[in-house]
Design a protein around this motif. Sequence first.
Motif: not given
Length: 125
Positions: A46-74
Amino acid sequence: QVQLVESGGGLAQAGGSLRLSCAASGRTFSTYHMGWFRQAPGKDHEFVAHITWNGGIIYYVDSVKGRFTISRDNAKNTVYLQMNSLKPEDTAVYYCAATRHSGDIVSQTSLYPYWGQGTQVTVSS
């Protein structure tokens, strides 16, 4: 090519928090878009979250919105998944995945050629 190693899984109570990390090898991590998926016993990925290479665009599955946060440190070649307000239905093996493809449906596992080995998250009620 990139190699991925997840960590941070474990046992949490409902309402608790966990932070998953996914460390990538190589010097090209910043060129990859990253995704988190999960697989519960007997179910498909099941897809949970996605973040683009620079963090500029983020997607979440509806069931985790508001609870999960994706981030990255290049600079650290790492992507994170902060999971708050955990629910028993969040119990699954969590995988990070990497792709250089863009413009496609980010929730499809076929978009991502590189996967980690997974880390178990168990949420008790």
